[in-house]
Design an enzyme around this catalytic site. Structure first.
Site, PDB file in Angstrom:
ATOM      1  N   ARG A  17       0.800  -1.229   0.000  1.00 37.68           N
ATOM      2  CA  ARG A  17       0.000   0.000   0.000  1.00 37.68           C
ATOM      3  C   ARG A  17       0.833   1.280   0.000  1.00 37.68           C
ATOM      4  O   ARG A  17       0.303   2.375  -0.134  1.00 37.68           O
ATOM      5  CB  ARG A  17      -0.954  -0.006   1.204  1.00 37.68           C
ATOM      6  CG  ARG A  17      -2.148  -0.913   0.976  1.00 37.68           C
ATOM      7  CD  ARG A  17      -3.192  -0.672   2.022  1.00 37.68           C
ATOM      8  NE  ARG A  17      -2.868  -1.362   3.273  1.00 37.68           N
ATOM      9  CZ  ARG A  17      -3.236  -0.922   4.472  1.00 37.68           C
ATOM     10  NH1 ARG A  17      -3.891   0.217   4.601  1.00 37.68           N
ATOM     11  NH2 ARG A  17      -2.921  -1.610   5.550  1.00 37.68           N
ATOM     12  N   GLN A  75      14.555 -13.548   4.026  1.00 35.96           N
ATOM     13  CA  GLN A  75      13.397 -14.434   4.080  1.00 35.96           C
ATOM     14  C   GLN A  75      12.724 -14.417   2.715  1.00 35.96           C
ATOM     15  O   GLN A  75      12.161 -13.418   2.305  1.00 35.96           O
ATOM     16  CB  GLN A  75      12.402 -13.964   5.159  1.00 35.96           C
ATOM     17  CG  GLN A  75      11.234 -14.922   5.341  1.00 35.96           C
ATOM     18  CD  GLN A  75      10.015 -14.267   5.948  1.00 35.96           C
ATOM     19  OE1 GLN A  75       9.914 -13.041   6.008  1.00 35.96           O
ATOM     20  NE2 GLN A  75       9.065 -15.068   6.395  1.00 35.96           N
ATOM     21  N   ARG A 331      25.876  28.446   2.019  1.00 33.47           N
ATOM     22  CA  ARG A 331      26.099  27.106   1.466  1.00 33.47           C
ATOM     23  C   ARG A 331      27.288  26.393   2.117  1.00 33.47           C
ATOM     24  O   ARG A 331      28.026  26.982   2.895  1.00 33.47           O
ATOM     25  CB  ARG A 331      26.265  27.231  -0.050  1.00 33.47           C
ATOM     26  CG  ARG A 331      24.958  27.665  -0.728  1.00 33.47           C
ATOM     27  CD  ARG A 331      25.146  27.894  -2.204  1.00 33.47           C
ATOM     28  NE  ARG A 331      25.799  26.755  -2.839  1.00 33.47           N
ATOM     29  CZ  ARG A 331      26.427  26.812  -4.006  1.00 33.47           C
ATOM     30  NH1 ARG A 331      26.496  27.968  -4.661  1.00 33.47           N
ATOM     31  NH2 ARG A 331      26.990  25.745  -4.509  1.00 33.47           N
ATOM     32  N   ALA A 421      32.811  51.675  -7.191  1.00 35.95           N
ATOM     33  CA  ALA A 421      31.615  50.964  -7.647  1.00 35.95           C
ATOM     34  C   ALA A 421      31.716  50.651  -9.135  1.00 35.95           C
ATOM     35  O   ALA A 421      32.304  51.409  -9.910  1.00 35.95           O
ATOM     36  CB  ALA A 421      30.374  51.800  -7.363  1.00 35.95           C
TER      37      ALA A 421
HETATM   38  C1  UD1 Z   1       0.909  -9.049  12.813  1.00 33.99           C
HETATM   39  C2  UD1 Z   1       0.462  -9.955  13.945  1.00 33.99           C
HETATM   40  C3  UD1 Z   1      -0.790  -9.368  14.604  1.00 33.99           C
HETATM   41  C4  UD1 Z   1      -0.505  -7.978  15.091  1.00 33.99           C
HETATM   42  C5  UD1 Z   1       0.028  -7.124  13.948  1.00 33.99           C
HETATM   43  C6  UD1 Z   1       0.483  -5.795  14.458  1.00 33.99           C
HETATM   44  C7  UD1 Z   1       1.042 -12.236  13.314  1.00 33.99           C
HETATM   45  C8  UD1 Z   1       0.531 -13.508  12.761  1.00 33.99           C
HETATM   46  N1  UD1 Z   1       0.159 -11.261  13.415  1.00 33.99           N
HETATM   47  O1  UD1 Z   1      -0.118  -9.074  11.836  1.00 33.99           O
HETATM   48  O2  UD1 Z   1      -1.226 -10.172  15.674  1.00 33.99           O
HETATM   49  O3  UD1 Z   1      -1.671  -7.400  15.633  1.00 33.99           O
HETATM   50  O4  UD1 Z   1       1.166  -7.742  13.317  1.00 33.99           O
HETATM   51  O5  UD1 Z   1       0.798  -4.952  13.381  1.00 33.99           O
HETATM   52  O6  UD1 Z   1       2.188 -12.142  13.699  1.00 33.99           O
HETATM   53  N2  UD1 Z   1       6.958  -9.857   8.188  1.00 33.99           N
HETATM   54  C9  UD1 Z   1       8.055 -10.524   7.720  1.00 33.99           C
HETATM   55  N3  UD1 Z   1       7.883 -11.693   7.041  1.00 33.99           N
HETATM   56  C10 UD1 Z   1       6.667 -12.226   6.816  1.00 33.99           C
HETATM   57  C11 UD1 Z   1       5.543 -11.536   7.300  1.00 33.99           C
HETATM   58  C12 UD1 Z   1       5.700 -10.357   7.992  1.00 33.99           C
HETATM   59  O7  UD1 Z   1       9.192 -10.059   7.906  1.00 33.99           O
HETATM   60  O8  UD1 Z   1       6.598 -13.277   6.207  1.00 33.99           O
HETATM   61  C13 UD1 Z   1       7.139  -8.604   8.915  1.00 33.99           C
HETATM   62  C14 UD1 Z   1       6.556  -7.400   8.214  1.00 33.99           C
HETATM   63  O9  UD1 Z   1       7.527  -6.776   7.383  1.00 33.99           O
HETATM   64  C15 UD1 Z   1       6.134  -6.513   9.359  1.00 33.99           C
HETATM   65  C16 UD1 Z   1       5.793  -7.489  10.472  1.00 33.99           C
HETATM   66  O10 UD1 Z   1       6.461  -8.692  10.153  1.00 33.99           O
HETATM   67  O11 UD1 Z   1       7.196  -5.698   9.808  1.00 33.99           O
HETATM   68  C17 UD1 Z   1       4.308  -7.722  10.601  1.00 33.99           C
HETATM   69  O12 UD1 Z   1       3.821  -8.190   9.383  1.00 33.99           O
HETATM   70  P1  UD1 Z   1       2.354  -7.851   8.897  1.00 33.99           P
HETATM   71  O13 UD1 Z   1       2.086  -8.548   7.635  1.00 33.99           O
HETATM   72  O14 UD1 Z   1       2.134  -6.406   8.970  1.00 33.99           O
HETATM   73  O15 UD1 Z   1       1.533  -8.581  10.051  1.00 33.99           O
HETATM   74  P2  UD1 Z   1       0.016  -8.468  10.328  1.00 33.99           P
HETATM   75  O16 UD1 Z   1      -0.699  -9.416   9.439  1.00 33.99           O
HETATM   76  O17 UD1 Z   1      -0.391  -7.051  10.336  1.00 33.99           O
END
Ligand code: UD1
Ligand code: CA
Length: 458
Positions: A17, A75, A331, A421
């Site tokens: 997004r 990852q 600058r 000047a």
């Molecule tokens: C996650 C939590 C949720 C919490 C929310 C808060 C889980 C299953 N859920 O959900 O309970 O309320 O965060 O914002 O943990 N990321 C990775 N690899 C992945 C997936 C995610 O590095 O495969 C990282 C993302 O970059 C991010 C964070 O983990 O920084 C959270 O990922 P996001 O997809 O936002 O999790 P939510 O589904 O929002």
């Protein structure tokens, strides 16, 4: 601090997004990447290691972060938060706690993190918050006795569970020795087909590991998923900077109209008018006043100096009791001594200007060494560039440069010299003398201006 603290920062998510080619965690907040705020907060805990799990955006994340003291694991593909933490396992020190942070949750406070690990030992600590609008977050499910039984993701939650206002921030501290076993047991049997880190809660309970919570302030756990949220967090962050400045005694005309994108350190009785932006490292000494709409970047300003409105300062050191602007441009590599006056539409670049010297209007001073008590007239230009190279202009003490003078560098104007000047100075001007280099004024006696032809006269 407990020995063997690991910090793992999850930062592999795409952030669709944001609609940007820059990975989400590298988007700037207060002039630095979101994840740099998280790293800075983590560093206050003096952990044994900080591991960043990256993925989306390729190597941009490890490349753009200073790698000292950080390790990176990729990852690929991203199969959920539990899968993300599993990638970091080989990098963790076996003893102590592992603190999981999110690279896109930048406002997390040091005290909150310290509280998360204060319990130490063999327990699972979750950072939670009470939200009026919990939509989108995992909910903390408790039994009748108030003990946590699980975390349920919004997409997997029943209508009743969606009514729960206590949410999971995602930040948690886990006993490292248990991680390998717990992560191996996670499955992706859920609405999103992901390996949820949140599913460690029932595993901890089954292992008789205590599950504790630390409550965060609502703003601390806000994540960035869109440009709107990025802007909201920027305002919260800037509000915090303003409070910090006012607590240190700085007078702000309006705390809602100052942006600090870096570090701003102020002495006593500093006053800052509206709409000023500070970037990089800026130091304002005692009694400095900054007028409205100024931008200062990597600058040091001496005591008692006043920067008038609409002035831009970048990479400069300004002495005490100077008057700069309005509409001045200072600058990089400029050094101004004390009581220097730089007025409107004056540009100064890579020049030293001595005490008490003035360039009050419409001038360009570049690659110049200007002495003390020099007066640079309006319209004066150091012609420092010959199309190939830059050359230096030296103006010694007590020089008076008349208006509209071109100083064609390399050139020296000796001590006490006066330049008439309108001069174009291409050779050394001797000390104490008047040098004029312009066409002599002539008057043509009896000259008549041609008359306009009048219609019908021909
Ligand atoms: C996650 C939590 C949720 C919490 C929310 C808060 C889980 C299953 N859920 O959900 O309970 O309320 O965060 O914002 O943990 N990321 C990775 N690899 C992945 C997936 C995610 O590095 O495969 C990282 C993302 O970059 C991010 C964070 O983990 O920084 C959270 O990922 P996001 O997809 O936002 O999790 P939510 O589904 O929002
Ligand atoms: Ca999220």
């Amino acid at each position: 601090m407990p020995s063997g603290l690991n910090v793992v920062i999850l930062a592999a998510g795409q952030g669709k997004r944001m609609r940007s080619r820059v990975p989400k965690v590298l988007q700037p907040l207060g002039g630095k990447a979101l994840i740099e705020h998280v790293i800075a907060a983590a560093r206050t805990l003096k952990p044994a290691s900080i591991c960043v799990v990256y993925g989306h955006g390729g190597e941009q994340v490890p490349q753009s972060l200073r790698t000292d003291g950080l390790t990176f694991v990729k990852q690929q593909p991203q199969l959920g938060t539990g899968h993300a933490l599993a990638q970091a396992l080989p990098r963790l020190e076996a003893a102590g706690l592992t603190l999981v942070l999110y690279g896109d949750v930048p406002l997390i406070g040091e005290e909150t993190l310290a509280a998360m690990i204060a319990g130490g030992g063999d327990r699972l600590t979750l950072l939670t918050a009470e939200l009026d609008e919990p939509a989108g977050y995992g909910r903390i499910v408790r039994n009748r006795r108030g003990s946590i039984t699980s975390i349920v993701e919004e997409k997997d939650a029943s209508a009743t569970e969606r009514g729960i206002r206590e949410i999971n921030s995602g930040i948690m501290a886990l006993p490292t020795a248990r991680l390998e076993g717990w992560l191996a047991k996670l499955t992706n049997r859920n609405a999103q087909r992901e390996y949820y880190l949140t599913d460690v809660v029932p595993l901890a309970l089954a292992d008789k590991v205590a599950v504790a919570t630390v409550k965060a302030a609502q703003w601390e756990i806000l994540g960035v998923n869109s440009k709107q949220q990025l802007a909201q967090l920027e305002r919260i962050y800037q509000g915090q900077q303003a409070v910090r400045l006012m607590e240190a005694g700085v007078t702000l005309a309006d705390p809602a109209r100052i942006d600090v994108r870096g570090s701003l350190v102020c002495g006593a009785d500093v006053r800052i008018d509206v709409n000023c932006v500070f970037e990089g490292e800026v130091r304002l000494a005692d009694r400095v006043e900054i007028g409205a709409n100024c931008v200062l970047k990597d600058a040091a300003v001496g005591p008692g100096t006043r920067i008038e409105p609409f002035t831009s300062v970048d990479g400069a050191k300004i002495g005490a009791n100077c008057r700069i602007g309005p509409y001045a441009r200072i600058r990089p590599e400029t050094r101004l001594a004390e009581e220097v006056h730089i007025g409107n539409f004056v540009e100064v670049k890579a020049s030293e200007i001595g005490a008490g010297s003035k360039a009050n209007h419409l001038a360009y001073i570049g690659d110049a060494a200007v002495g003390r008590d020099v007066n640079v007239g309006a319209g004066t230009i150091t012609c420092n560039y010959d199309g190939g190279a830059k050359h230096r202009t030296v103006i010694e003490d007590d020089v008076f440069i008349g208006s509209d003078t071109m100083l064609v560098a390399p050139v020296i104007v000796r001590r006490g010299a006066t330049i008439g000047a309108g001069s174009t100075i291409t050779k050394e001007a001797p000390a104490g003398e008047l040098t004029v280099a312009r066409a002599k004024q002539v008057t043509v006696p009896g000259w008549k201006r041609p008359k306009k032809a009048v219609k019908g006269d021909e």
